[in-house]
Design a protein around this motif. Structure first.
Motif, PDB file in Angstrom:
ATOM      1  N   UNK A  39      54.155  26.514  49.969  1.00  0.00           N
ATOM      2  CA  UNK A  39      54.391  27.776  50.682  1.00  0.00           C
ATOM      3  C   UNK A  39      53.680  28.944  49.994  1.00  0.00           C
ATOM      4  N   UNK A  40      53.636  28.929  48.657  1.00  0.00           N
ATOM      5  CA  UNK A  40      53.066  30.049  47.908  1.00  0.00           C
ATOM      6  C   UNK A  40      51.683  29.759  47.329  1.00  0.00           C
ATOM      7  N   UNK A  41      51.100  28.660  47.705  1.00  0.00           N
ATOM      8  CA  UNK A  41      49.813  28.259  47.153  1.00  0.00           C
ATOM      9  C   UNK A  41      48.732  29.314  47.405  1.00  0.00           C
ATOM     10  N   UNK A  42      48.643  29.829  48.604  1.00  0.00           N
ATOM     11  CA  UNK A  42      47.614  30.827  48.944  1.00  0.00           C
ATOM     12  C   UNK A  42      47.798  32.100  48.120  1.00  0.00           C
ATOM     13  N   UNK A  43      49.038  32.505  47.886  1.00  0.00           N
ATOM     14  CA  UNK A  43      49.312  33.702  47.080  1.00  0.00           C
ATOM     15  C   UNK A  43      48.821  33.490  45.645  1.00  0.00           C
ATOM     16  N   UNK A  44      49.080  32.316  45.114  1.00  0.00           N
ATOM     17  CA  UNK A  44      48.644  31.988  43.754  1.00  0.00           C
ATOM     18  C   UNK A  44      47.127  32.010  43.651  1.00  0.00           C
ATOM     19  N   UNK A  45      46.449  31.443  44.635  1.00  0.00           N
ATOM     20  CA  UNK A  45      44.977  31.449  44.618  1.00  0.00           C
ATOM     21  C   UNK A  45      44.424  32.871  44.649  1.00  0.00           C
ATOM     22  N   UNK A  46      45.035  33.737  45.474  1.00  0.00           N
ATOM     23  CA  UNK A  46      44.580  35.130  45.531  1.00  0.00           C
ATOM     24  C   UNK A  46      44.775  35.814  44.177  1.00  0.00           C
ATOM     25  N   UNK A  47      45.893  35.567  43.516  1.00  0.00           N
ATOM     26  CA  UNK A  47      46.157  36.175  42.208  1.00  0.00           C
ATOM     27  C   UNK A  47      45.142  35.689  41.180  1.00  0.00           C
ATOM     28  N   UNK A  48      44.853  34.396  41.187  1.00  0.00           N
ATOM     29  CA  UNK A  48      43.867  33.848  40.253  1.00  0.00           C
ATOM     30  C   UNK A  48      42.500  34.463  40.496  1.00  0.00           C
ATOM     31  N   UNK A  49      42.106  34.567  41.757  1.00  0.00           N
ATOM     32  CA  UNK A  49      40.801  35.136  42.119  1.00  0.00           C
ATOM     33  C   UNK A  49      40.725  36.589  41.682  1.00  0.00           C
ATOM     34  N   UNK A  50      41.794  37.337  41.914  1.00  0.00           N
ATOM     35  CA  UNK A  50      41.829  38.739  41.526  1.00  0.00           C
ATOM     36  C   UNK A  50      41.675  38.889  40.012  1.00  0.00           C
ATOM     37  N   UNK A  51      42.369  38.056  39.269  1.00  0.00           N
ATOM     38  CA  UNK A  51      42.283  38.113  37.811  1.00  0.00           C
ATOM     39  C   UNK A  51      40.889  37.735  37.338  1.00  0.00           C
ATOM     40  N   UNK A  52      40.295  36.728  37.941  1.00  0.00           N
ATOM     41  CA  UNK A  52      38.932  36.334  37.573  1.00  0.00           C
ATOM     42  C   UNK A  52      37.957  37.464  37.866  1.00  0.00           C
ATOM     43  N   UNK A  53      38.126  38.140  39.007  1.00  0.00           N
ATOM     44  CA  UNK A  53      37.258  39.261  39.357  1.00  0.00           C
ATOM     45  C   UNK A  53      37.402  40.388  38.344  1.00  0.00           C
ATOM     46  N   UNK A  54      38.642  40.687  37.925  1.00  0.00           N
ATOM     47  CA  UNK A  54      38.877  41.743  36.939  1.00  0.00           C
ATOM     48  C   UNK A  54      38.264  41.366  35.598  1.00  0.00           C
ATOM     49  N   UNK A  55      38.397  40.108  35.206  1.00  0.00           N
ATOM     50  CA  UNK A  55      37.795  39.671  33.949  1.00  0.00           C
ATOM     51  C   UNK A  55      36.285  39.821  33.996  1.00  0.00           C
ATOM     52  N   UNK A  56      35.674  39.495  35.123  1.00  0.00           N
ATOM     53  CA  UNK A  56      34.237  39.653  35.285  1.00  0.00           C
ATOM     54  C   UNK A  56      33.863  41.122  35.173  1.00  0.00           C
ATOM     55  N   UNK A  57      34.660  41.992  35.811  1.00  0.00           N
ATOM     56  CA  UNK A  57      34.408  43.422  35.745  1.00  0.00           C
ATOM     57  C   UNK A  57      34.480  43.938  34.316  1.00  0.00           C
ATOM     58  N   UNK A  58      35.539  43.539  33.592  1.00  0.00           N
ATOM     59  CA  UNK A  58      35.715  44.025  32.242  1.00  0.00           C
ATOM     60  C   UNK A  58      34.632  43.499  31.306  1.00  0.00           C
ATOM     61  N   UNK A  59      34.205  42.270  31.493  1.00  0.00           N
ATOM     62  CA  UNK A  59      33.141  41.710  30.659  1.00  0.00           C
ATOM     63  C   UNK A  59      31.833  42.470  30.909  1.00  0.00           C
ATOM     64  N   UNK A  60      31.583  42.816  32.174  1.00  0.00           N
ATOM     65  CA  UNK A  60      30.356  43.528  32.532  1.00  0.00           C
ATOM     66  C   UNK A  60      30.378  44.973  32.024  1.00  0.00           C
ATOM     67  N   UNK A  61      31.585  45.547  31.912  1.00  0.00           N
ATOM     68  CA  UNK A  61      31.722  46.945  31.496  1.00  0.00           C
ATOM     69  C   UNK A  61      31.606  47.134  29.999  1.00  0.00           C
ATOM     70  N   UNK A  62      31.828  46.102  29.237  1.00  0.00           N
ATOM     71  CA  UNK A  62      31.880  46.237  27.778  1.00  0.00           C
ATOM     72  C   UNK A  62      30.513  46.266  27.165  1.00  0.00           C
TER      73      UNK A  62
END
Length: 149
Positions: free
Chosen positions: A126-149
């Motif tokens: 039931x919550x699988x799609x929500x978990x995938x969105x959270x993982x994707x969001x975190x990966x995107x933020x990590x990419x952003x922070x790595x690029x900003x440093x």
């Protein structure tokens, strides 16, 4: 493995025992190694059994040896089931469970049956799609922070 070995074979299950096996009786550690050797080549699914395991001890082990107790295929379990009605991790797979779906069930482990697992799997689905969105969001933020440093 002798009593239910046919189930392990039938479903092509690899069995792994994780934790600080130096803390368990020698015959238990030997049995854990034997079952790993007997089933390690299997690819159907993996049954992980934790003995003498604590996340803090695992992190200390990682810092001193460079390796985790929990093998690579388990490092990110998709579903974390906690029995007994407790709503806490109890120092268990804290690092690995960052994106796991948490399922807390009030049943005690000796009374756990297949329908309890089915209920957890339905909840996970039931919550699988929500978990995938959270993982994707975190990966995107990590990419952003790595690029900003």
């Amino acid at each position: 493995m002798t009593r239910k070995g046919h189930i392990i074979e039938e479903h092509d299950v690899a069995v792994r025992v994780v934790g600080d096996l130096s803390m368990v009786p020698e015959n238990v550690a030997e049995a854990a190694e034997d079952v790993r050797k007997l089933t390690g080549h299997r690819t159907g699914c993996t049954l992980n059994i934790a003995l003498a395991y604590a996340s803090r001890r695992e992190m200390a082990h990682l810092a001193t040896t460079g390796s985790l107790w929990v093998p690579t295929p388990v490092q990110k379990p998709p579903l974390f089931i906690r029995t007994s009605g407790e709503h806490r991790f109890s120092d268990f797979l804290i690092w690995q469970s960052s994106f796991a779906h948490l399922c807390f069930q009030s049943v005690l482990w000796p009374d756990y049956r297949s329908w309890h697992l089915f209920k957890a799997l339905v909840q996970y689905n039931k919550y699988y799609a929500v978990t995938l969105r959270a993982m994707k969001s975190c990966q995107d933020q990590n990419t952003y922070f790595k690029a900003s440093v």
